[in-house]
Every structure is written in structure tokens, then in C-alpha cells.
Motif scaffolding. Sequence first.
Motif, PDB file in Angstrom:
ATOM      1  N   MET A 151     -20.748  39.325 -10.565  1.00  0.00           N
ATOM      2  CA  MET A 151     -20.188  39.621  -9.256  1.00  0.00           C
ATOM      3  C   MET A 151     -19.350  38.450  -8.770  1.00  0.00           C
ATOM      4  O   MET A 151     -19.672  37.306  -9.044  1.00  0.00           O
ATOM      5  N   GLU A 152     -18.306  38.792  -8.069  1.00  0.00           N
ATOM      6  CA  GLU A 152     -17.414  37.778  -7.514  1.00  0.00           C
ATOM      7  C   GLU A 152     -17.284  38.011  -6.011  1.00  0.00           C
ATOM      8  O   GLU A 152     -17.062  39.134  -5.568  1.00  0.00           O
ATOM      9  N   THR A 153     -17.412  36.934  -5.240  1.00  0.00           N
ATOM     10  CA  THR A 153     -17.185  36.976  -3.802  1.00  0.00           C
ATOM     11  C   THR A 153     -15.918  36.194  -3.521  1.00  0.00           C
ATOM     12  O   THR A 153     -15.740  35.084  -4.026  1.00  0.00           O
ATOM     13  N   ARG A 154     -15.040  36.801  -2.735  1.00  0.00           N
ATOM     14  CA  ARG A 154     -13.777  36.134  -2.406  1.00  0.00           C
ATOM     15  C   ARG A 154     -13.299  36.614  -1.039  1.00  0.00           C
ATOM     16  O   ARG A 154     -13.821  37.584  -0.490  1.00  0.00           O
ATOM     17  N   ALA A 155     -12.286  35.920  -0.533  1.00  0.00           N
ATOM     18  CA  ALA A 155     -11.695  36.321   0.736  1.00  0.00           C
ATOM     19  C   ALA A 155     -11.023  37.680   0.585  1.00  0.00           C
ATOM     20  O   ALA A 155     -10.380  37.955  -0.432  1.00  0.00           O
ATOM     21  N   MET A 156     -11.196  38.534   1.589  1.00  0.00           N
ATOM     22  CA  MET A 156     -10.507  39.815   1.591  1.00  0.00           C
ATOM     23  C   MET A 156      -9.024  39.561   1.855  1.00  0.00           C
ATOM     24  O   MET A 156      -8.674  38.729   2.686  1.00  0.00           O
ATOM     25  N   VAL A 157      -8.172  40.290   1.134  1.00  0.00           N
ATOM     26  CA  VAL A 157      -6.721  40.204   1.319  1.00  0.00           C
ATOM     27  C   VAL A 157      -6.198  41.600   1.650  1.00  0.00           C
ATOM     28  O   VAL A 157      -6.877  42.602   1.403  1.00  0.00           O
ATOM     29  N   PRO A 158      -4.993  41.686   2.217  1.00  0.00           N
ATOM     30  CA  PRO A 158      -4.466  43.007   2.588  1.00  0.00           C
ATOM     31  C   PRO A 158      -4.477  44.034   1.453  1.00  0.00           C
ATOM     32  O   PRO A 158      -4.698  45.226   1.698  1.00  0.00           O
ATOM     33  N   ALA A 159      -4.295  43.594   0.222  1.00  0.00           N
ATOM     34  CA  ALA A 159      -4.306  44.532  -0.907  1.00  0.00           C
ATOM     35  C   ALA A 159      -5.674  45.190  -1.109  1.00  0.00           C
ATOM     36  O   ALA A 159      -5.770  46.256  -1.732  1.00  0.00           O
ATOM     37  N   ASP A 160      -6.739  44.591  -0.570  1.00  0.00           N
ATOM     38  CA  ASP A 160      -8.081  45.165  -0.674  1.00  0.00           C
ATOM     39  C   ASP A 160      -8.325  46.277   0.342  1.00  0.00           C
ATOM     40  O   ASP A 160      -9.257  47.066   0.187  1.00  0.00           O
ATOM     41  N   VAL A 161      -7.533  46.316   1.399  1.00  0.00           N
ATOM     42  CA  VAL A 161      -7.822  47.207   2.522  1.00  0.00           C
ATOM     43  C   VAL A 161      -7.933  48.678   2.124  1.00  0.00           C
ATOM     44  O   VAL A 161      -8.882  49.349   2.550  1.00  0.00           O
ATOM     45  N   PRO A 162      -7.038  49.250   1.322  1.00  0.00           N
ATOM     46  CA  PRO A 162      -7.218  50.669   0.987  1.00  0.00           C
ATOM     47  C   PRO A 162      -8.569  50.979   0.339  1.00  0.00           C
ATOM     48  O   PRO A 162      -9.222  51.961   0.693  1.00  0.00           O
ATOM     49  N   GLU A 163      -9.007  50.137  -0.583  1.00  0.00           N
ATOM     50  CA  GLU A 163     -10.299  50.360  -1.233  1.00  0.00           C
ATOM     51  C   GLU A 163     -11.455  50.140  -0.255  1.00  0.00           C
ATOM     52  O   GLU A 163     -12.422  50.914  -0.229  1.00  0.00           O
ATOM     53  N   VAL A 164     -11.352  49.099   0.561  1.00  0.00           N
ATOM     54  CA  VAL A 164     -12.380  48.837   1.574  1.00  0.00           C
ATOM     55  C   VAL A 164     -12.458  49.995   2.553  1.00  0.00           C
ATOM     56  O   VAL A 164     -13.551  50.437   2.931  1.00  0.00           O
ATOM     57  N   TRP A 165     -11.315  50.515   2.953  1.00  0.00           N
ATOM     58  CA  TRP A 165     -11.297  51.609   3.915  1.00  0.00           C
ATOM     59  C   TRP A 165     -11.938  52.876   3.357  1.00  0.00           C
ATOM     60  O   TRP A 165     -12.657  53.582   4.061  1.00  0.00           O
ATOM     61  N   GLU A 166     -11.709  53.152   2.083  1.00  0.00           N
ATOM     62  CA  GLU A 166     -12.369  54.307   1.464  1.00  0.00           C
ATOM     63  C   GLU A 166     -13.891  54.127   1.484  1.00  0.00           C
ATOM     64  O   GLU A 166     -14.630  55.073   1.771  1.00  0.00           O
ATOM     65  N   LEU A 167     -14.351  52.917   1.203  1.00  0.00           N
ATOM     66  CA  LEU A 167     -15.777  52.626   1.255  1.00  0.00           C
ATOM     67  C   LEU A 167     -16.292  52.719   2.689  1.00  0.00           C
ATOM     68  O   LEU A 167     -17.372  53.264   2.937  1.00  0.00           O
ATOM     69  N   GLU A 168     -15.533  52.223   3.633  1.00  0.00           N
ATOM     70  CA  GLU A 168     -15.882  52.302   5.053  1.00  0.00           C
ATOM     71  C   GLU A 168     -16.110  53.749   5.481  1.00  0.00           C
ATOM     72  O   GLU A 168     -17.108  54.077   6.129  1.00  0.00           O
ATOM     73  N   LYS A 169     -15.197  54.638   5.111  1.00  0.00           N
ATOM     74  CA  LYS A 169     -15.321  56.050   5.492  1.00  0.00           C
ATOM     75  C   LYS A 169     -16.542  56.698   4.838  1.00  0.00           C
ATOM     76  O   LYS A 169     -17.186  57.556   5.442  1.00  0.00           O
ATOM     77  N   GLU A 170     -16.848  56.272   3.619  1.00  0.00           N
ATOM     78  CA  GLU A 170     -18.011  56.810   2.910  1.00  0.00           C
ATOM     79  C   GLU A 170     -19.312  56.354   3.567  1.00  0.00           C
ATOM     80  O   GLU A 170     -20.238  57.148   3.763  1.00  0.00           O
ATOM     81  N   LEU A 171     -19.384  55.075   3.921  1.00  0.00           N
ATOM     82  CA  LEU A 171     -20.620  54.510   4.449  1.00  0.00           C
ATOM     83  C   LEU A 171     -20.832  54.782   5.931  1.00  0.00           C
ATOM     84  O   LEU A 171     -21.969  54.848   6.397  1.00  0.00           O
ATOM     85  N   PHE A 172     -19.736  54.906   6.677  1.00  0.00           N
ATOM     86  CA  PHE A 172     -19.821  55.078   8.132  1.00  0.00           C
ATOM     87  C   PHE A 172     -18.971  56.271   8.563  1.00  0.00           C
ATOM     88  O   PHE A 172     -17.977  56.110   9.285  1.00  0.00           O
ATOM     89  N   PRO A 173     -19.327  57.472   8.133  1.00  0.00           N
ATOM     90  CA  PRO A 173     -18.449  58.626   8.365  1.00  0.00           C
ATOM     91  C   PRO A 173     -18.135  58.909   9.835  1.00  0.00           C
ATOM     92  O   PRO A 173     -17.039  59.359  10.149  1.00  0.00           O
ATOM     93  N   THR A 174     -19.051  58.628  10.737  1.00  0.00           N
ATOM     94  CA  THR A 174     -18.775  58.900  12.154  1.00  0.00           C
ATOM     95  C   THR A 174     -18.283  57.684  12.913  1.00  0.00           C
ATOM     96  O   THR A 174     -17.748  57.828  14.012  1.00  0.00           O
ATOM     97  N   ASP A 175     -18.470  56.494  12.345  1.00  0.00           N
ATOM     98  CA  ASP A 175     -18.095  55.253  13.041  1.00  0.00           C
ATOM     99  C   ASP A 175     -17.082  54.421  12.271  1.00  0.00           C
ATOM    100  O   ASP A 175     -16.920  53.234  12.551  1.00  0.00           O
ATOM    101  N   ALA A 176     -16.416  55.002  11.292  1.00  0.00           N
ATOM    102  CA  ALA A 176     -15.481  54.225  10.457  1.00  0.00           C
ATOM    103  C   ALA A 176     -14.356  53.642  11.296  1.00  0.00           C
ATOM    104  O   ALA A 176     -13.834  54.292  12.203  1.00  0.00           O
ATOM    105  N   TRP A 177     -14.001  52.419  10.978  1.00  0.00           N
ATOM    106  CA  TRP A 177     -12.852  51.794  11.631  1.00  0.00           C
ATOM    107  C   TRP A 177     -11.586  52.504  11.174  1.00  0.00           C
ATOM    108  O   TRP A 177     -11.474  52.909  10.008  1.00  0.00           O
ATOM    109  N   PRO A 178     -10.585  52.565  12.028  1.00  0.00           N
ATOM    110  CA  PRO A 178      -9.275  53.062  11.577  1.00  0.00           C
ATOM    111  C   PRO A 178      -8.680  52.091  10.549  1.00  0.00           C
ATOM    112  O   PRO A 178      -8.929  50.884  10.592  1.00  0.00           O
ATOM    113  N   LEU A 179      -7.895  52.612   9.647  1.00  0.00           N
ATOM    114  CA  LEU A 179      -7.266  51.792   8.610  1.00  0.00           C
ATOM    115  C   LEU A 179      -6.550  50.581   9.202  1.00  0.00           C
ATOM    116  O   LEU A 179      -6.698  49.454   8.726  1.00  0.00           O
ATOM    117  N   GLU A 180      -5.788  50.802  10.265  1.00  0.00           N
ATOM    118  CA  GLU A 180      -4.992  49.732  10.864  1.00  0.00           C
ATOM    119  C   GLU A 180      -5.856  48.589  11.374  1.00  0.00           C
ATOM    120  O   GLU A 180      -5.411  47.441  11.438  1.00  0.00           O
TER     121      GLU A 180
END
Length: 149
Positions: A1-30
Amino acid sequence: METRAMVPADVPEVWELEKELFPTDAWPLEMFYDELAQHDTRTYWVVSDGTRIIAYAGMMCVLPLADVQTIAVRPEAEGRGIGSHLLRLMITGASNANATDLLLEVREDNPRAQGLYARHGFEAIHRRKGYYREGVDAIIMRKVLITAT
């Protein structure tokens, strides 16, 4: 496993995970892009297993306080200490920035997360009635980082 700073290129993948984990409280992509753009007060991390992002976390620090903005771990990666690892990064970051306290909100119906925070020295200090969309209360928890002398 690798831990690193999040960069803008990570946002689409993070957002998909966000919607999966928090379907009613997901942050907007922006919101993720907006958070990453605030370098002076925000710090975000991702944990990757080499093929995909399995966890992420973010912290806001506006002295004298710091706040856990988010912390999330894929269900299949839970129980491996990743949440604790990310929480320790935030505690260390807040301490190094000389924050007096680290705060967070956690769903009343999430005892597993509450247990994680309690194991790391957080205490419940307040309740926000109906904070989440479905009317679930938020429990405000605090970890004191610097005590008055």
C-alpha cells in the motif's frame, strides 16, 4: 500500500468511491477540486493498493482548530488499520501545525467509526440533531492536542 497526497487527477476515482460509500451524503464532484485548491488550509491523502485507491482522507486546519473533513475506506479494505493510519496522519498534521484541537462529525448510527475515533483519544462533546439528510444526528468529537499550561 502507498499513501500519498491527493492530486486533482485522483478526484474522479475518489468521487466514485465517495458516491459508493456515502450515497445520501456524497460531496459534489466540484467540492473535491475546491478543497484541493485550498493548499494553505487543507491537506488530503489517498491510499492505493497499486491498482486503485482504497481509502482517502482530508483535514482542514484553520488555527487554532483542525477538522477532519472526510475519511473513507473501501469495505473490502476495512480491518487492516488503514482508517487508523489516515487518522494518525491527521492528528500528526494538526499537532505539527500547532492546532489546539482536532474536531470531527460522525453519524450517530456509525458505531464502528465512533469506536475508531474513541480509540485515538476523541471524546464526544456535542450532538447536532438531524444533521444528515435522513435526519440522523451528528456526534461532534474532539481530540485535545495542546493543553493549556
